[in-house]
Design a protein around this motif. Structure first.
Motif, PDB file in Angstrom:
ATOM      1  N   GLU A 119       0.821  -1.212   0.000  1.00 41.94           N
ATOM      2  CA  GLU A 119       0.000   0.000   0.000  1.00 41.94           C
ATOM      3  C   GLU A 119       0.853   1.260   0.000  1.00 41.94           C
ATOM      4  O   GLU A 119       0.507   2.259  -0.637  1.00 41.94           O
ATOM      5  CB  GLU A 119      -0.917   0.023   1.220  1.00 41.94           C
ATOM      6  CG  GLU A 119      -2.165  -0.794   1.075  1.00 41.94           C
ATOM      7  CD  GLU A 119      -3.117  -0.558   2.222  1.00 41.94           C
ATOM      8  OE1 GLU A 119      -3.723   0.525   2.288  1.00 41.94           O
ATOM      9  OE2 GLU A 119      -3.235  -1.469   3.065  1.00 41.94           O
ATOM     10  N   LEU A 120       1.968   1.216   0.706  1.00 44.01           N
ATOM     11  CA  LEU A 120       2.843   2.382   0.779  1.00 44.01           C
ATOM     12  C   LEU A 120       3.463   2.698  -0.578  1.00 44.01           C
ATOM     13  O   LEU A 120       3.626   3.861  -0.937  1.00 44.01           O
ATOM     14  CB  LEU A 120       3.929   2.176   1.835  1.00 44.01           C
ATOM     15  CG  LEU A 120       3.448   2.177   3.286  1.00 44.01           C
ATOM     16  CD1 LEU A 120       4.596   1.831   4.220  1.00 44.01           C
ATOM     17  CD2 LEU A 120       2.824   3.505   3.656  1.00 44.01           C
ATOM     18  N   LYS A 121       3.801   1.668  -1.344  1.00 42.38           N
ATOM     19  CA  LYS A 121       4.344   1.897  -2.691  1.00 42.38           C
ATOM     20  C   LYS A 121       3.317   2.611  -3.572  1.00 42.38           C
ATOM     21  O   LYS A 121       3.656   3.547  -4.292  1.00 42.38           O
ATOM     22  CB  LYS A 121       4.754   0.574  -3.334  1.00 42.38           C
ATOM     23  CG  LYS A 121       6.024  -0.002  -2.771  1.00 42.38           C
ATOM     24  CD  LYS A 121       6.378  -1.303  -3.463  1.00 42.38           C
ATOM     25  CE  LYS A 121       7.604  -1.932  -2.848  1.00 42.38           C
ATOM     26  NZ  LYS A 121       7.950  -3.206  -3.474  1.00 42.38           N
ATOM     27  N   VAL A 122       2.066   2.185  -3.469  1.00 43.76           N
ATOM     28  CA  VAL A 122       0.997   2.827  -4.232  1.00 43.76           C
ATOM     29  C   VAL A 122       0.800   4.260  -3.747  1.00 43.76           C
ATOM     30  O   VAL A 122       0.641   5.189  -4.544  1.00 43.76           O
ATOM     31  CB  VAL A 122      -0.318   2.019  -4.114  1.00 43.76           C
ATOM     32  CG1 VAL A 122      -1.484   2.768  -4.738  1.00 43.76           C
ATOM     33  CG2 VAL A 122      -0.161   0.643  -4.736  1.00 43.76           C
ATOM     34  N   LEU A 123       0.846   4.450  -2.439  1.00 40.87           N
ATOM     35  CA  LEU A 123       0.692   5.781  -1.848  1.00 40.87           C
ATOM     36  C   LEU A 123       1.794   6.723  -2.324  1.00 40.87           C
ATOM     37  O   LEU A 123       1.527   7.874  -2.682  1.00 40.87           O
ATOM     38  CB  LEU A 123       0.708   5.675  -0.322  1.00 40.87           C
ATOM     39  CG  LEU A 123       0.603   6.972   0.457  1.00 40.87           C
ATOM     40  CD1 LEU A 123      -0.783   7.579   0.297  1.00 40.87           C
ATOM     41  CD2 LEU A 123       0.914   6.736   1.925  1.00 40.87           C
ATOM     42  N   GLU A 124       3.025   6.236  -2.351  1.00 40.81           N
ATOM     43  CA  GLU A 124       4.148   7.050  -2.827  1.00 40.81           C
ATOM     44  C   GLU A 124       3.936   7.470  -4.281  1.00 40.81           C
ATOM     45  O   GLU A 124       4.158   8.629  -4.644  1.00 40.81           O
ATOM     46  CB  GLU A 124       5.459   6.272  -2.727  1.00 40.81           C
ATOM     47  CG  GLU A 124       5.972   6.104  -1.325  1.00 40.81           C
ATOM     48  CD  GLU A 124       7.201   5.222  -1.263  1.00 40.81           C
ATOM     49  OE1 GLU A 124       8.033   5.286  -2.188  1.00 40.81           O
ATOM     50  OE2 GLU A 124       7.322   4.460  -0.299  1.00 40.81           O
ATOM     51  N   LYS A 125       3.492   6.530  -5.099  1.00 45.50           N
ATOM     52  CA  LYS A 125       3.267   6.826  -6.519  1.00 45.50           C
ATOM     53  C   LYS A 125       2.189   7.890  -6.684  1.00 45.50           C
ATOM     54  O   LYS A 125       2.350   8.845  -7.444  1.00 45.50           O
ATOM     55  CB  LYS A 125       2.871   5.542  -7.258  1.00 45.50           C
ATOM     56  CG  LYS A 125       2.697   5.724  -8.741  1.00 45.50           C
ATOM     57  CD  LYS A 125       2.351   4.415  -9.417  1.00 45.50           C
ATOM     58  CE  LYS A 125       2.123   4.634 -10.900  1.00 45.50           C
ATOM     59  NZ  LYS A 125       1.693   3.422 -11.576  1.00 45.50           N
ATOM     60  N   LYS A 126       1.092   7.748  -5.934  1.00 45.39           N
ATOM     61  CA  LYS A 126       0.004   8.726  -6.019  1.00 45.39           C
ATOM     62  C   LYS A 126       0.459  10.095  -5.522  1.00 45.39           C
ATOM     63  O   LYS A 126       0.106  11.119  -6.109  1.00 45.39           O
ATOM     64  CB  LYS A 126      -1.205   8.252  -5.212  1.00 45.39           C
ATOM     65  CG  LYS A 126      -1.965   7.131  -5.863  1.00 45.39           C
ATOM     66  CD  LYS A 126      -3.167   6.732  -5.040  1.00 45.39           C
ATOM     67  CE  LYS A 126      -3.932   5.596  -5.680  1.00 45.39           C
ATOM     68  NZ  LYS A 126      -5.092   5.201  -4.868  1.00 45.39           N
ATOM     69  N   ALA A 127       1.230  10.116  -4.446  1.00 46.23           N
ATOM     70  CA  ALA A 127       1.719  11.388  -3.903  1.00 46.23           C
ATOM     71  C   ALA A 127       2.636  12.079  -4.909  1.00 46.23           C
ATOM     72  O   ALA A 127       2.539  13.301  -5.102  1.00 46.23           O
ATOM     73  CB  ALA A 127       2.442  11.158  -2.576  1.00 46.23           C
TER      74      ALA A 127
END
Length: 80
Positions: A10-18
Motif C-alpha cells: 500500500e505504501l508503494k501505491v501511496l508514494e506513486k500517487k503522492a
C-alpha cells in the motif's frame, strides 16, 4: 500485529500517487500551494522510511513511523 507485506504494498501505491499529485500541482498550478507540497513530500519520506526499516527487520521503529504517518491523516486499508 500488522501485516507488513500488505502495508509495504500500500505504501508503494501511496508514494506513486503522492508523486503524481506533486507533479500535477507543480505543473498545473500558477501559485504553488507549499503546504500541500510539503505534506506530499513528508508522506513520501515517511513511507520510504517505513519500507526501509521493514527491510532491516526493525518492526518497532517502522511501527512508530507508521503511527506518525497515520497521524498526518493517511488511511491505509491494511491498518484497521
Amino acid at each position: 500485529m500488522y501485516n507488513w507485506a500488505e502495508i509495504c504494498s500500500e505504501l508503494k501505491v501511496l508514494e506513486k500517487k503522492a508523486k503524481e499529485k506533486i507533479d500535477k500541482l507543480t505543473f498545473e498550478t500558477p501559485s504553488l500551494p507549499y503546504d500541500r507540497l510539503r505534506k506530499g513530500k513528508e508522506i513520501i519520506a515517511l513511507s520510504k522510511a517505513i519500507r526501509l526499516l521493514m527491510d532491516q527487520d526493525l518492526d518497532k521503529d517502522a511501527e512508530m513511523i507508521l503511527r506518525i504517518l497515520l497521524e498526518k491523516g493517511v488511511k491505509l486499508k491494511s491498518v484497521g
